[in-house]
Scaffold this motif. Sequence first.
Motif, PDB file in Angstrom:
ATOM      1  N   CYS A 142       0.850  -1.204   0.000  1.00 35.52           N
ATOM      2  CA  CYS A 142       0.000   0.000   0.000  1.00 35.52           C
ATOM      3  C   CYS A 142       0.886   1.256   0.000  1.00 35.52           C
ATOM      4  CB  CYS A 142      -0.856   0.059   1.265  1.00 35.52           C
ATOM      5  SG  CYS A 142      -2.122  -1.209   1.378  1.00 35.52           S
ATOM      6  N   PHE A 143       0.488   2.255  -0.781  1.00 34.55           N
ATOM      7  CA  PHE A 143       1.163   3.562  -0.683  1.00 34.55           C
ATOM      8  C   PHE A 143       0.127   4.690  -0.748  1.00 34.55           C
ATOM      9  CE2 PHE A 143       1.139   4.250  -5.343  1.00 34.55           C
ATOM     10  CZ  PHE A 143       1.123   2.956  -5.819  1.00 34.55           C
ATOM     11  N   CYS A 144      -0.957   4.484  -0.010  1.00 29.91           N
ATOM     12  CA  CYS A 144      -2.065   5.451  -0.010  1.00 29.91           C
ATOM     13  C   CYS A 144      -1.632   6.810   0.534  1.00 29.91           C
ATOM     14  CB  CYS A 144      -3.233   4.901   0.804  1.00 29.91           C
ATOM     15  SG  CYS A 144      -2.788   4.398   2.477  1.00 29.91           S
ATOM     16  N   VAL A 233      -7.431  -5.872 -11.317  1.00 32.91           N
ATOM     17  CA  VAL A 233      -7.553  -5.623  -9.869  1.00 32.91           C
ATOM     18  C   VAL A 233      -7.580  -4.127  -9.548  1.00 32.91           C
ATOM     19  CG1 VAL A 233      -6.442  -7.794  -9.225  1.00 32.91           C
ATOM     20  CG2 VAL A 233      -5.050  -5.711  -9.457  1.00 32.91           C
ATOM     21  N   CYS A 234      -7.208  -3.299 -10.511  1.00 33.08           N
ATOM     22  CA  CYS A 234      -7.089  -1.857 -10.226  1.00 33.08           C
ATOM     23  C   CYS A 234      -8.472  -1.223 -10.073  1.00 33.08           C
ATOM     24  CB  CYS A 234      -6.311  -1.168 -11.350  1.00 33.08           C
ATOM     25  SG  CYS A 234      -6.212   0.628 -11.088  1.00 33.08           S
ATOM     26  N   PRO A 235      -8.719  -0.530  -8.957  1.00 31.07           N
ATOM     27  CA  PRO A 235     -10.043   0.074  -8.770  1.00 31.07           C
ATOM     28  C   PRO A 235     -10.297   1.279  -9.663  1.00 31.07           C
ATOM     29  CG  PRO A 235      -8.581   0.734  -6.981  1.00 31.07           C
ATOM     30  CD  PRO A 235      -7.819  -0.275  -7.809  1.00 31.07           C
ATOM     31  N   HIS A 291      -0.534   7.166 -17.640  1.00 29.83           N
ATOM     32  CA  HIS A 291      -1.958   7.521 -17.484  1.00 29.83           C
ATOM     33  C   HIS A 291      -2.292   7.657 -15.995  1.00 29.83           C
ATOM     34  CE1 HIS A 291      -6.051   8.076 -18.448  1.00 29.83           C
ATOM     35  NE2 HIS A 291      -6.484   6.862 -18.179  1.00 29.83           N
ATOM     36  N   LYS A 292      -1.721   6.776 -15.178  1.00 32.93           N
ATOM     37  CA  LYS A 292      -2.045   6.777 -13.741  1.00 32.93           C
ATOM     38  C   LYS A 292      -1.400   7.949 -12.990  1.00 32.93           C
ATOM     39  CE  LYS A 292      -4.187   2.721 -13.733  1.00 32.93           C
ATOM     40  NZ  LYS A 292      -5.651   2.658 -13.596  1.00 32.93           N
ATOM     41  N   VAL A 293      -0.202   8.369 -13.434  1.00 31.14           N
ATOM     42  CA  VAL A 293       0.497   9.390 -12.627  1.00 31.14           C
ATOM     43  C   VAL A 293       0.920  10.630 -13.418  1.00 31.14           C
ATOM     44  CG1 VAL A 293       1.356   7.672 -10.975  1.00 31.14           C
ATOM     45  CG2 VAL A 293       2.820   8.346 -12.896  1.00 31.14           C
ATOM     46  N   MET A 304      -4.659   9.587 -10.950  1.00 33.94           N
ATOM     47  CA  MET A 304      -5.629   8.494 -11.086  1.00 33.94           C
ATOM     48  C   MET A 304      -5.332   7.384 -10.065  1.00 33.94           C
ATOM     49  SD  MET A 304      -6.213   6.332 -14.517  1.00 33.94           S
ATOM     50  CE  MET A 304      -7.770   5.619 -14.945  1.00 33.94           C
ATOM     51  N   CYS A 305      -4.058   7.055  -9.907  1.00 35.49           N
ATOM     52  CA  CYS A 305      -3.689   5.992  -8.965  1.00 35.49           C
ATOM     53  C   CYS A 305      -3.983   6.439  -7.538  1.00 35.49           C
ATOM     54  CB  CYS A 305      -2.200   5.685  -9.109  1.00 35.49           C
ATOM     55  SG  CYS A 305      -1.596   4.523  -7.867  1.00 35.49           S
ATOM     56  N   VAL A 306      -4.570   5.523  -6.742  1.00 36.13           N
ATOM     57  CA  VAL A 306      -4.863   5.842  -5.340  1.00 36.13           C
ATOM     58  C   VAL A 306      -3.937   5.083  -4.378  1.00 36.13           C
ATOM     59  CG1 VAL A 306      -7.260   6.507  -5.765  1.00 36.13           C
ATOM     60  CG2 VAL A 306      -6.723   4.100  -5.259  1.00 36.13           C
ATOM     61  N   GLY A 307      -2.981   4.337  -4.929  1.00 32.44           N
ATOM     62  CA  GLY A 307      -1.980   3.702  -4.071  1.00 32.44           C
ATOM     63  C   GLY A 307      -2.456   2.483  -3.303  1.00 32.44           C
ATOM     64  N   GLY A 309      -2.023  -0.578  -4.166  1.00 31.54           N
ATOM     65  CA  GLY A 309      -0.985  -1.615  -4.250  1.00 31.54           C
ATOM     66  C   GLY A 309      -1.469  -2.951  -4.778  1.00 31.54           C
ATOM     67  N   ARG A 310      -2.720  -3.030  -5.230  1.00 30.59           N
ATOM     68  CA  ARG A 310      -3.232  -4.337  -5.683  1.00 30.59           C
ATOM     69  C   ARG A 310      -2.490  -4.834  -6.927  1.00 30.59           C
ATOM     70  NH1 ARG A 310      -8.446  -1.877  -4.342  1.00 30.59           N
ATOM     71  NH2 ARG A 310      -9.501  -3.014  -2.678  1.00 30.59           N
ATOM     72  N   CYS A 311      -2.064  -3.892  -7.802  1.00 31.21           N
ATOM     73  CA  CYS A 311      -1.351  -4.322  -9.021  1.00 31.21           C
ATOM     74  C   CYS A 311      -0.031  -4.982  -8.656  1.00 31.21           C
ATOM     75  CB  CYS A 311      -1.155  -3.147  -9.969  1.00 31.21           C
ATOM     76  SG  CYS A 311      -0.416  -1.697  -9.205  1.00 31.21           S
ATOM     77  N   ASP A 312       0.633  -4.452  -7.619  1.00 32.45           N
ATOM     78  CA  ASP A 312       1.890  -5.066  -7.172  1.00 32.45           C
ATOM     79  C   ASP A 312       1.614  -6.427  -6.532  1.00 32.45           C
ATOM     80  OD1 ASP A 312       2.927  -2.696  -8.006  1.00 32.45           O
ATOM     81  OD2 ASP A 312       4.057  -2.274  -6.188  1.00 32.45           O
ATOM     82  N   SER A 320       6.634  -4.332 -10.165  1.00 29.61           N
ATOM     83  CA  SER A 320       6.086  -3.414  -9.161  1.00 29.61           C
ATOM     84  C   SER A 320       5.798  -2.051  -9.787  1.00 29.61           C
ATOM     85  CB  SER A 320       7.071  -3.267  -7.999  1.00 29.61           C
ATOM     86  OG  SER A 320       6.685  -2.171  -7.192  1.00 29.61           O
ATOM     87  N   PHE A 321       4.562  -1.664  -9.740  1.00 33.36           N
ATOM     88  CA  PHE A 321       4.144  -0.343 -10.225  1.00 33.36           C
ATOM     89  C   PHE A 321       4.827   0.751  -9.410  1.00 33.36           C
ATOM     90  CE2 PHE A 321       1.260   3.284  -9.883  1.00 33.36           C
ATOM     91  CZ  PHE A 321       0.944   3.549 -11.209  1.00 33.36           C
ATOM     92  N   SER A 322       4.872   0.567  -8.086  1.00 33.23           N
ATOM     93  CA  SER A 322       5.451   1.621  -7.235  1.00 33.23           C
ATOM     94  C   SER A 322       6.947   1.767  -7.499  1.00 33.23           C
ATOM     95  CB  SER A 322       5.181   1.336  -5.753  1.00 33.23           C
ATOM     96  OG  SER A 322       5.653   0.064  -5.383  1.00 33.23           O
TER      97      SER A 322
HETATM   98  S1  SF4 Z   1      -1.716   0.968  -6.895  1.00 36.73           S
HETATM   99 FE1  SF4 Z   1      -2.017  -0.128  -8.848  1.00 36.73          FE
HETATM  100  S2  SF4 Z   1      -4.038  -1.114  -8.640  1.00 36.73           S
HETATM  101 FE2  SF4 Z   1      -3.955   0.488  -7.043  1.00 36.73          FE
HETATM  102  S3  SF4 Z   1      -4.859   2.333  -7.985  1.00 36.73           S
HETATM  103 FE3  SF4 Z   1      -2.618   2.465  -8.340  1.00 36.73          FE
HETATM  104  S4  SF4 Z   1      -2.319   1.522 -10.370  1.00 36.73           S
HETATM  105 FE4  SF4 Z   1      -4.368   0.881  -9.665  1.00 36.73          FE
END
Ligand code: SF4
Length: 337
Positions: A142-144, A233-235, A291-293, A304-307, A309-312, A320-322
Motif C-alpha cells: 500500500c502507498f495510499c 484488480v485496479c479500482p 496515465h495513472k500518474v 488516477m492511482c490511489v496507491g 498496491g493491488r497491481c503489485d 512493481s508499479f510503485s
Molecule cells: S496501486 Fe495499482 S491497482 Fe492500485 S490504484 Fe494504483 S495503479 Fe491501480
Amino acid sequence: MMGFHVDTIQLDAWLIEQQKYYDIYAPKVFVGGNTFSDVDCIRYGKISSISEVVFDRKSEYSFKEVLTPISQTLFFFTEDQCKEAVPPERGAIIFMRSCDIHALKRLDDMYLTNGPADYYYKRLRDNIKIVLMGCKQSFENCFCVSMGSNVSNAYDMCINAAEGNYEIDCRDAQWKEFFLKEGCDRHLVVADHVDENPTVVKIPDDLTADVARASLWEQYNKRCISCGRCNFVCPTCTCFTMQDLYYSENAKVGERRRVWASCMVDGFTDVAGGGSYRKKNGERMRFKVLHKVLDYKQRNGYHMCVGCGRCDDICPEYISFSHCVNKLEEAMKEVSK
Ligand code: SF4
Ligand code: SF4
C-alpha cells in the motif's frame, strides 16, 4: 464524531434491517476461489452477517466489480426490437476502504463527467451507500499516504473493527436512529487510518511526457507477459469492450454485453484496417503508468492511482508499479540530457 460502540449482534440486526432495501457488498473470503488450487480469494460479494467481512486483510479485487460488473448485459435484441436489461431492483451498500472511496471518485469522473453520463453506471451509482472500513494498519504494497488517499470523509457510516467489537460513526440519519433505538453506547469515533506506509512513492514534480523516451520501459518488454491482471484488480481502471452474443437457437437474436478490457493485453489497440498500436509490452507499461500518474492529473487535478498496491500484489512476474514510478525521476534526468 459522536458515534456508537456496537457488538456483533447489534450490527447483524442492522444488516438484517438493511437487507430489506439493499444488497450489501463487502470483501469476503471465497474458499478455494484463487487462481491457484486450494487457495482462498478475498473479493467483493454479498454479505448477510458482519462476521463475513474481512477487515484484517486487503481484498485482491476491488469494489468496482459491484458498479461495473466484469460482464454486464446492456440490452437484448431481435431482428426488429431492442429491450433494455432490467436494472437491479434494490440499491447497494458497499463496504470500502479509504483508498477505494477515492477510487470511486475516479470512476465517477470517467463514467459521469467525462462526456455524457453513462446511463448504466449512473443507475447503479445513484442507489449506493458507502460504509468506510477503517484501516488499523498498512498492508503490503500500500502507498495510499503518498497518493493522499489514506483518509476519506465521503461515507454514510464508518466502522472500526476490533475483535468482535465495533465503533461506528453514522452520518445517515435513519441508521443513526436505528442504533439509538438499539440502546448502543454513545462514543467519540474517528475512522481508523494510517499515517505512513512502508512503501513510499515519489512522483517527480518535473514529470512530463518526455519520459516516454527513456530506456526504463524497455525492461518490461521481456518481464511483462501481458496477462492484464494489474488492470483487472485496479479500482481505477475502467476500460471495457463491447460484445454482441448471438443465440445458437436463432442467430438473429442475442444480447449486447460490455466486458472488462485491459490496455496490457494483445488486441486492445487493434483498429479497423488492421492497425495495432503499442505492440511491445514496455510500451503498454509506459502507457498505463503515465496515465495513472501524469496525464489524468493534467485533466482532473489529481492522480488516477490511489496507491492501493493491488497491481503489485497480483503481478505473476513481480513487476512493481510503485518501483516503476520511483524510477521516473532517473528517467527524467536521462531524457533531459
Ligand atoms: S496501486 Fe495499482 S491497482 Fe492500485 S490504484 Fe494504483 S495503479 Fe491501480
Ligand atoms: S505488469 Fe504484471 S500483471 Fe500487468 S500485464 Fe504485465 S505481467 Fe501481467
